[in-house]
Design a protein around this motif. Structure first.
Motif: not given
Ligand code: KG4
Ligand code: ZN
Length: 383
Positions: A162-169, A181-184, A305-315
């Motif tokens: 993203a090139g910017r702060n993506v937290f919290p997510a 699954l995480y609350n980041c 979590t009520g988050r409005t951003t979701l991060l996805v990583g891993g193979g």
């Protein structure tokens, strides 16, 4: 031929550095002392499973180099990673890979101001190779050692994309050993909300590939073959999809594929021959089941979590169908999903840029730090 030259000749071209010069490059003490004010580059090292990787990253999180030496060819005939083979291969490759990362970045060791290394989770022998290299460099260069969690680093690659702060997510890591699954809350504060109770998603891809007679790693091959298959041909189970727990189970799905191929134990029915169309249908139906569950659990995590951003990583995050379905879900819910770029989904050291977050906060690890190989799983008591 010198020992280093011999070793270099066995390396894949992408990982060959001028390793004959390594001993002299490793101890550039004069240069280190002279240029200490300029040393603002992070060297990240990754050796948790079957990729030996190193990357050089600047303070803006620009990846100046990212070198990955995969060992897939060594493990293919066993259908999975053989830990002892992996650690021996890391040992052979780690110095050339680090050297190549420096060379590609146009940097020398004197430019390195801190060393980040994944110490948890992973294969014990493999992790030890990376950690020992990192400790040695930290000691010789007299720079801080930063130890990072490989799974959390997978999520951090979304920040770099993203090139910017993506937290919290909210976060999903789907790799060979983990489906978490995480609350980041921040780049250094990840709350684990759920994990798999048996096989991880990537592990299921690899095992199903083996059942279908495909090579290791299975994920990319299943994805390819599934393109010509019917995803609704087999009504495979979507375990836990309707369950409130933020947990996964993929072993039942794997067994369902096995029974579809070899027949159900106790049944006299002989399964149809495994034609290429049947393999494609099985692959597509299996993939559809995994994707349904992963997307469903991401939605539950967003609700929880009520988050409005979701991060996805891993193979498994490299999977095209999963990426499409996550984007569709995000558009439908009006949230943002940030999936790591494909080259940073599978194991790499660039995601070790997470080390910058530790460096900036002064969270250093002592030189007697050990590896912590255990899986990152939710404890029963915490459920
Ligand atoms: O994150 P990763 O490189 O290593 C671990 O930390 O485990 O994940 C490797 C896993 C393997 O199980 C591999 O089959 C799976 O990721 N994978 C995929 C794809 N590419 C890699 N699974 C599904 N679709 C893909 N395109
Ligand atoms: Zn990984």
């Amino acid at each position: 031929m010198s020992r280093y030259a011999r070793l270099r000749s066995t390396m894949p071209p992408s990982t060959r550095g001028e390793i004959e010069s390594l001993p002299s490059r490793c101890i550039e003490k004069d240069r280190v002392n002279q240029s200490s004010s300029l040393r603002r580059l992070l060297l990240a090292i990754e050796s948790s499973c079957d990729e030996t990787a190193a990357a050089v990253i600047d303070s803006e999180r620009h990846v100046l180099s990212s070198i990955v030496a995969t060992q897939h060819e060594l493990h293919q005939r066993f259908g999975g990673v053989v830990p002892e083979i992996a650690s021996r291969a890391h040992l052979e490759r780690i110095l050339p890979v680090i050297d190549e990362a420096l060379r590609s970045a146009g940097a020398v060791l004197a430019d390195i101001g801190a060393i980040a290394v994944a110490t948890h989770p992973g294969l014990v022998g493999s992790l030890l190779v990376g950690l020992t290299a990192a400790k040695t460099l930290a000691l010789v260069l007299d720079v801080p050692l930063l130890t990072i969690n490989h799974i959390e680093a997978h999520l951090y690659s979304c920040q770099m994309a993203a090139g910017r702060n993506v937290f919290p997510a909210a976060g999903l890591v789907v790799s060979g050993g983990h489906s978490n699954l995480y609350n980041c809350r921040s780049p250094i504060d990840f709350e684990l909300l759920g994990s798999t109770t048996d096989d991880a998603a990537g592990e299921a891809f690899d095992k199903v590939a083996q059942i279908l007679g495909l090579d290791y790693p299975g994920g990319p091959l299943i994805e390819k073959i599934a393109e010509t298959g019917n995803p609704t041909a087999f009504p495979f189970p979507r375990s836990f999809l309707k369950d409130e727990r933020l947990d996964f189970s993929f072993s039942g799905l794997k067994t369902a594929v096995l029974y579809a191929v070899r027949g159900t134990p106790g049944s006299r029915a002989i399964p149809p021959p495994l034609t290429s169309q049947r393999i494609a249908d099985l692959a597509a139906s299996f993939q559809a089941a995994v994707v349904d569950v992963l997307v469903g659990k991401c939605e539950q995590t967003l609700d929880r979590t009520g988050r409005t951003t979701l991060l996805v990583g891993g193979g498994v995050g490299a999977n095209t169908v999963l990426r499409q379905r996550l984007q569709e879900m995000a558009a439908h819910r009006g949230i943002e999903v940030i999936i790591a770029p494909r080259q940073y989904c599978t194991d790499n050291a660039a995601m070790g840029a997470l080390g910058w977050e530790l460096w900036e906060r002064g969270i250093f690890s002592p030189l007697d730090t050990d590896v912590n190989p255990g899986l990152v799983r939710k404890r029963a008591a915490a459920q």
